[in-house]
Design a protein around this motif. Structure first.
Motif, mmCIF file in Angstrom:
data_model
loop_
_atom_site.group_PDB
_atom_site.id
_atom_site.type_symbol
_atom_site.label_atom_id
_atom_site.label_comp_id
_atom_site.label_asym_id
_atom_site.label_seq_id
_atom_site.Cartn_x
_atom_site.Cartn_y
_atom_site.Cartn_z
ATOM 1 N N GLY A 1 33.445 60.363 36.274
ATOM 2 C CA GLY A 1 32.916 61.687 35.981
ATOM 3 C C GLY A 1 31.447 61.872 36.284
ATOM 4 O O GLY A 1 30.944 62.999 36.251
ATOM 5 N N ALA A 2 30.735 60.800 36.576
ATOM 6 C CA ALA A 2 29.309 60.876 36.902
ATOM 7 C C ALA A 2 29.132 61.169 38.394
ATOM 8 O O ALA A 2 29.998 60.842 39.209
ATOM 9 C CB ALA A 2 28.612 59.574 36.539
ATOM 10 N N PRO A 3 28.013 61.783 38.774
ATOM 11 C CA PRO A 3 27.763 62.037 40.191
ATOM 12 C C PRO A 3 27.265 60.792 40.919
ATOM 13 O O PRO A 3 26.453 60.026 40.392
ATOM 14 C CB PRO A 3 26.686 63.124 40.170
ATOM 15 N N GLY A 4 27.763 60.585 42.125
ATOM 16 C CA GLY A 4 27.288 59.513 42.998
ATOM 17 C C GLY A 4 26.835 60.105 44.313
ATOM 18 O O GLY A 4 27.443 61.063 44.818
ATOM 19 N N CYS A 5 25.775 59.576 44.897
ATOM 20 C CA CYS A 5 25.177 60.221 46.066
ATOM 21 C C CYS A 5 25.065 59.296 47.273
ATOM 22 O O CYS A 5 25.125 58.076 47.165
ATOM 23 C CB CYS A 5 23.798 60.766 45.719
ATOM 24 N N ALA A 6 24.875 59.941 48.421
ATOM 25 C CA ALA A 6 24.515 59.254 49.663
ATOM 26 C C ALA A 6 23.338 60.003 50.267
ATOM 27 O O ALA A 6 23.347 61.242 50.313
ATOM 28 C CB ALA A 6 25.683 59.221 50.650
ATOM 29 N N ILE A 7 22.333 59.279 50.709
ATOM 30 C CA ILE A 7 21.155 59.874 51.336
ATOM 31 C C ILE A 7 21.404 60.034 52.828
ATOM 32 O O ILE A 7 21.900 59.112 53.487
ATOM 33 C CB ILE A 7 19.916 58.997 51.085
ATOM 34 N N PRO B 1 4.625 63.696 47.312
ATOM 35 C CA PRO B 1 6.020 63.246 47.245
ATOM 36 C C PRO B 1 6.827 63.807 48.413
ATOM 37 O O PRO B 1 6.478 64.848 49.000
ATOM 38 C CB PRO B 1 6.520 63.817 45.911
ATOM 39 N N ILE B 2 7.884 63.117 48.751
ATOM 40 C CA ILE B 2 8.801 63.574 49.796
ATOM 41 C C ILE B 2 10.154 63.883 49.169
ATOM 42 O O ILE B 2 10.448 63.474 48.041
ATOM 43 C CB ILE B 2 8.952 62.522 50.920
ATOM 44 N N TRP B 3 10.973 64.610 49.919
ATOM 45 C CA TRP B 3 12.281 65.028 49.427
ATOM 46 C C TRP B 3 13.340 64.581 50.422
ATOM 47 O O TRP B 3 13.324 64.989 51.584
ATOM 48 C CB TRP B 3 12.316 66.543 49.243
ATOM 49 N N LEU B 4 14.247 63.748 49.969
ATOM 50 C CA LEU B 4 15.287 63.190 50.819
ATOM 51 C C LEU B 4 16.569 64.006 50.645
ATOM 52 O O LEU B 4 17.065 64.180 49.522
ATOM 53 C CB LEU B 4 15.554 61.726 50.459
ATOM 54 N N ALA B 5 17.088 64.503 51.750
ATOM 55 C CA ALA B 5 18.339 65.257 51.701
ATOM 56 C C ALA B 5 19.488 64.315 51.368
ATOM 57 O O ALA B 5 19.587 63.212 51.916
ATOM 58 C CB ALA B 5 18.591 65.942 53.041
ATOM 59 N N ALA B 6 20.357 64.746 50.472
ATOM 60 C CA ALA B 6 21.474 63.901 50.057
ATOM 61 C C ALA B 6 22.671 64.772 49.705
ATOM 62 O O ALA B 6 22.556 65.998 49.550
ATOM 63 C CB ALA B 6 21.078 63.030 48.859
ATOM 64 N N ILE B 7 23.824 64.141 49.592
ATOM 65 C CA ILE B 7 25.041 64.800 49.114
ATOM 66 C C ILE B 7 25.567 64.012 47.924
ATOM 67 O O ILE B 7 25.245 62.827 47.760
ATOM 68 C CB ILE B 7 26.121 64.873 50.204
ATOM 69 N N TRP B 8 26.368 64.661 47.083
ATOM 70 C CA TRP B 8 26.911 63.953 45.935
ATOM 71 C C TRP B 8 28.353 64.384 45.689
ATOM 72 O O TRP B 8 28.798 65.438 46.151
ATOM 73 C CB TRP B 8 26.065 64.198 44.677
ATOM 74 N N ALA B 9 29.062 63.555 44.974
ATOM 75 C CA ALA B 9 30.434 63.854 44.567
ATOM 76 C C ALA B 9 30.669 63.227 43.205
ATOM 77 O O ALA B 9 30.050 62.223 42.849
ATOM 78 C CB ALA B 9 31.438 63.303 45.581
ATOM 79 N N GLU B 10 31.564 63.829 42.460
ATOM 80 C CA GLU B 10 31.920 63.271 41.154
ATOM 81 C C GLU B 10 32.722 61.994 41.344
ATOM 82 O O GLU B 10 33.685 61.948 42.099
ATOM 83 C CB GLU B 10 32.735 64.286 40.365
ATOM 84 N N ARG B 11 32.315 60.948 40.669
ATOM 85 C CA ARG B 11 32.992 59.666 40.765
ATOM 86 C C ARG B 11 34.180 59.631 39.805
ATOM 87 O O ARG B 11 34.415 60.561 39.028
ATOM 88 C CB ARG B 11 32.030 58.534 40.426
ATOM 89 N N ALA B 12 34.927 58.544 39.839
ATOM 90 C CA ALA B 12 36.092 58.392 38.968
ATOM 91 C C ALA B 12 35.711 58.443 37.498
ATOM 92 O O ALA B 12 36.509 58.879 36.654
ATOM 93 C CB ALA B 12 36.816 57.086 39.294
#
Length: 220
Positions: free
Chosen positions: A137-143, A124-135
């Motif tokens: 309340g759930a987390p949303g990410c960008a790779i 398996p590989i690991w993709l670096a990403a960032i996340w922020a809490e959405r409106a």
């Protein structure tokens, strides 16, 4: 860029690599994962929380963003630490997206030919990403993406930031917030470990999701 990937390694295999005891959102094998869906991620919801494998929405739009703000699926390594939209998440809300491979397309005779890109050893590989809490309340990410390296350059000018094994813990370290310190500690997987092959154009349709999508085309 990174706009489609596959994850068919099971949760225990992924969790063992990070030494995790909790998988909050077990998943089934998926061979054609598109943006705008829930995907597994290793993250801490705050600095004092344990590291867990949980679901995040593939699409980054912080709760403080305007209604008409963009919801990107990727963030470039060139701008993620300095962009007002991303820099807070880069410093404090980094995560890892587990994957077995990603897909990219190359123009061949006027058509877009999909390719399957993975580690040569099929780990398996690991993709670096960032996340922020959405409106909601759930987390949303960008790779994160970087300029393509090695054989990936023949397919597309950019690729996801695939981390080497020694970079996983520093990337997830909540105490590591300085850009230059991170730059020194984080390294991408060596390009010599990446391979690829052409696959069926069935992957172009997200409704198709089965193991045949990752098989090499006949003659390759």
């Amino acid at each position: 860029m990174c706009g489609r990937f596959a994850l068919f390694s099971d949760p225990p295999r992924i969790s063992r690599r990070l030494g995790l005891s909790e998988v909050k959102a077990p998943w089934q094998a998926r061979y054609n994962i598109p943006p705008g869906t829930w995907i597994p991620a290793a993250l801490r919801r705050d600095d004092d929380s344990p590291l867990v494998l949980d679901e995040v929405w593939w699409g980054y739009k912080p709760h403080w963003a305007n209604e008409d703000a963009p919801e990107p699926i990727n963030a470039t390594v060139e701008k993620v630490a300095t962009s007002n939209y991303f820099k807070g998440a880069f410093a404090h809300h980094r995560c890892l997206i587990p994957a077995d491979a990603w897909f990219e397309w190359v123009a061949v005779d006027g058509q877009k030919q999909p390719h399957f890109l993975c580690r040569e050893d099929r780990e398996p590989i690991w993709l670096a990403a960032i996340w922020a809490e959405r409106a909601d309340g759930a987390p949303g990410c960008a790779i994160l993406t970087e300029p393509a390296r090695g054989v990936a350059k023949a397919i597309h000018p950019r690729m996801p930031l695939v981390l080497d094994d020694e970079s996983l813990e520093p990337w997830l370290d909540p105490d590591m917030t300085d850009r230059e310190t991170l730059r020194q500690a984080i390294h991408h997987l060596s390009a010599e470990h990446i391979t690829h092959w052409p696959v069926s154009s069935r992957v172009n349709r997200v409704v198709n999701d089965d193991p045949a999508l990752i098989e090499p085309l006949s003659g390759h």
